[in-house]
Design an enzyme around this catalytic site. Structure first.
Site, PDB file in Angstrom:
ATOM      1  CG  ASP A  12      -2.018   1.157   1.073  1.00  0.00           C
ATOM      2  OD1 ASP A  12      -2.234   1.486  -0.173  1.00  0.00           O
ATOM      3  OD2 ASP A  12      -2.476   1.411   2.292  1.00  0.00           O
ATOM      4  CG  HIS A  29      -0.389   2.498  -9.274  1.00  0.00           C
ATOM      5  ND1 HIS A  29      -0.540   1.755  -7.833  1.00  0.00           N
ATOM      6  CD2 HIS A  29      -1.516   3.229  -9.406  1.00  0.00           C
ATOM      7  CE1 HIS A  29      -1.823   2.217  -7.470  1.00  0.00           C
ATOM      8  NE2 HIS A  29      -2.139   3.306  -8.320  1.00  0.00           N
ATOM      9  CG  LEU A 122       9.124 -17.315  -4.493  1.00  0.00           C
ATOM     10  CD1 LEU A 122       9.044 -17.434  -3.060  1.00  0.00           C
ATOM     11  CD2 LEU A 122       9.715 -15.957  -4.737  1.00  0.00           C
TER      12      LEU A 122
HETATM   13  C1  IPE Z   1      -5.222  -2.611  -0.096  1.00  0.00           C
HETATM   14  O1  IPE Z   1      -4.921  -1.215  -0.259  1.00  0.00           O
HETATM   15  C2  IPE Z   1      -5.403  -3.515  -1.584  1.00  0.00           C
HETATM   16  C3  IPE Z   1      -4.026  -3.652  -2.146  1.00  0.00           C
HETATM   17  C4  IPE Z   1      -2.894  -3.318  -1.685  1.00  0.00           C
HETATM   18  C5  IPE Z   1      -4.138  -4.438  -3.551  1.00  0.00           C
HETATM   19  P1  IPE Z   1      -6.302  -0.286  -0.508  1.00  0.00           P
HETATM   20  O2  IPE Z   1      -5.537   1.034  -0.603  1.00  0.00           O
HETATM   21  O3  IPE Z   1      -7.015  -0.714  -1.426  1.00  0.00           O
HETATM   22  O4  IPE Z   1      -6.974  -0.228   0.908  1.00  0.00           O
HETATM   23  P2  IPE Z   1      -7.842   0.652   1.643  1.00  0.00           P
HETATM   24  O5  IPE Z   1      -9.043   0.939   0.657  1.00  0.00           O
HETATM   25  O6  IPE Z   1      -7.107   1.978   1.958  1.00  0.00           O
HETATM   26  O7  IPE Z   1      -8.398   0.044   2.977  1.00  0.00           O
HETATM   27  C1  IPE Z   2      -1.617   0.170  -3.279  1.00  0.00           C
HETATM   28  O1  IPE Z   2      -1.385   1.543  -3.609  1.00  0.00           O
HETATM   29  C2  IPE Z   2      -1.954  -0.473  -4.672  1.00  0.00           C
HETATM   30  C3  IPE Z   2      -3.018  -0.887  -4.875  1.00  0.00           C
HETATM   31  C4  IPE Z   2      -4.213  -0.826  -4.337  1.00  0.00           C
HETATM   32  C5  IPE Z   2      -3.378  -1.316  -6.263  1.00  0.00           C
HETATM   33  P1  IPE Z   2      -2.593   2.621  -3.394  1.00  0.00           P
HETATM   34  O2  IPE Z   2      -2.837   2.858  -4.732  1.00  0.00           O
HETATM   35  O3  IPE Z   2      -3.833   2.202  -2.478  1.00  0.00           O
HETATM   36  O4  IPE Z   2      -1.900   3.614  -2.438  1.00  0.00           O
HETATM   37  P2  IPE Z   2      -2.315   4.712  -1.677  1.00  0.00           P
HETATM   38  O5  IPE Z   2      -2.790   4.049  -0.432  1.00  0.00           O
HETATM   39  O6  IPE Z   2      -3.480   5.505  -2.288  1.00  0.00           O
HETATM   40  O7  IPE Z   2      -1.222   5.573  -1.415  1.00  0.00           O
HETATM   41 MG    MG Z   3      -4.019   2.485  -0.475  1.00  0.00          MG
END
Ligand code: IPE
Ligand code: IPE
Ligand code: MG
Length: 224
Positions: A12, A29, A122
Site C-alpha cells: 500500500d 504504481h 518460490l
Molecule cells: C489494499 O489497499 C489493496 C491492495 C494493496 C491491493 P487499499 O489502498 O485498496 O486499501 P484501503 O482501501 O485503503 O483499505
Molecule cells: C496500493 O497503493 C496499490 C493498489 C491498491 C493497487 P494505493 O494505490 O492504495 O496507494 P495509496 O494508499 O492511495 O497511497
Molecule cells: Mg491504499
C-alpha cells in the site's frame, strides 16, 4: 529462530508516493513495480517458499477507470516481459482471486500459471480481484453444493489458498493499520508488521529488518 515459509504483503502507498514525487498516482504504481522486483529477488535469496502479493482487491474497482486500466496494463506488461525469466528461475505463479478481466489478460494469466505450474522454488501468489469475504462465501457454497461436512479441514480445501500454508508473516506498507479484506481466515496466527514507508520507498533493508524481528518472536498459538 522461527522458520519462515510464507510472506504475505499488502503493498500500500503507491498513490500517495506518486502524488508526492511525480504529481501522479499512476507514477506511484509504476514505481511500486520496482519494489516488487527487488522484494521477489530477496525472497528467492532468502529461500522463502511462498510470497503472496496483494495487487488488486475486489473493492479497488471503485477507483477511477483510468487508474484501474493503468494498473492492469502494468500487470500485463510485467507478465509479458518477465514470465520467461520467472520461469527460468523455477518460480511458480498462482493467481488467487476471480479472473474476470479482459480476454487478453485472462489468457495471459492462465498461460503464466500453466507455464510455471511445475516449478518448485518460490511460489508467488498474486492476489488479483481478490477479496477474503467473497472467497469465504464461495468456499461455503461449494461445501454445501458438494454435501461435505463443515469442518476446518474441508473448508480450507475450498479456499483459493488450498495447498498453500498460512502466511507466517504479513507486512503492510503505507502507514495504514488494517487488513482491507485480505486473507482474513489465513492470517489468524500470522505475525503482522505495519510499516510506515509507502510501498515504492520500501526497500530490501526494510524487508530484512522485519524478517529479523519476525524470527525472534515467540509464537504461542494459544499455548504459553
Ligand atoms: C489494499 O489497499 C489493496 C491492495 C494493496 C491491493 P487499499 O489502498 O485498496 O486499501 P484501503 O482501501 O485503503 O483499505
Ligand atoms: C496500493 O497503493 C496499490 C493498489 C491498491 C493497487 P494505493 O494505490 O492504495 O496507494 P495509496 O494508499 O492511495 O497511497
Ligand atoms: Mg491504499
Amino acid at each position: 529462530m522461527n522458520p519462515l515459509k510464507h510472506v504475505a504483503i499488502i503493498m500500500d502507498g503507491n498513490g500517495r508516493w506518486g502524488i508526492k514525487h511525480k504529481n501522479s498516482r499512476n507514477a506511484g504504481h509504476k514505481a511500486g513495480l520496482n519494489t516488487v522486483e527487488k522484494i521477489i529477488k530477496e525472497t528467492i535469496k532468502k529461500k522463502i517458499s511462498f510470497l503472496t502479493l496483494y495487487v488488486f482487491s475486489t473493492e479497488n474497482w471503485k477507483r477511477p477507470k483510468e487508474e484501474v486500466n493503468y494498473l492492469f496494463k502494468l500487470l500485463e506488461n510485467f507478465l509479458i516481459s518477465r514470465i520467461e525469466d520467472l520461469h527460468a528461475q523455477n518460480i511458480k505463479l498462482k493467481i488467487i482471486g476471480i479472473k474476470n478481466f479482459s480476454k487478453n489478460l485472462n489468457k495471459l494469466l492462465k498461460y503464466s500459471e500453466k507455464k510455471t505450474s511445475k516449478n518448485t522454488s518460490l511460489q508467488i501468489n498474486l492476489a488479483l480481484n481478490y477479496g477474503s469475504k467473497t472467497e469465504i462465501l464461495h468456499a461455503l457454497k461449494l461445501i454445501s453444493k458438494n454435501k461435505k461436512k463443515i469442518t476446518e479441514k474441508n473448508f480450507i480445501n475450498y479456499l483459493q489458498t488450498k495447498n498453500i500454508p498460512d502466511p507466517d508473516l504479513l507486512i503492510r506498507t503505507g502507514n495504514t493499520n488494517r487488513l482491507s479484506n485480505f486473507l482474513l481466515w489465513q492470517l489468524a496466527y500470522s505475525e503482522i508488521f505495519f510499516e510506515k514507508k509507502l510501498w515504492p520507498a520500501f526497500n530490501v533493508k526494510d524487508y530484512n529488518k522485519i524478517i529479523k524481528k519476525y524470527k525472534k518472536i515467540k509464537r504461542n498459538y494459544g499455548n504459553i
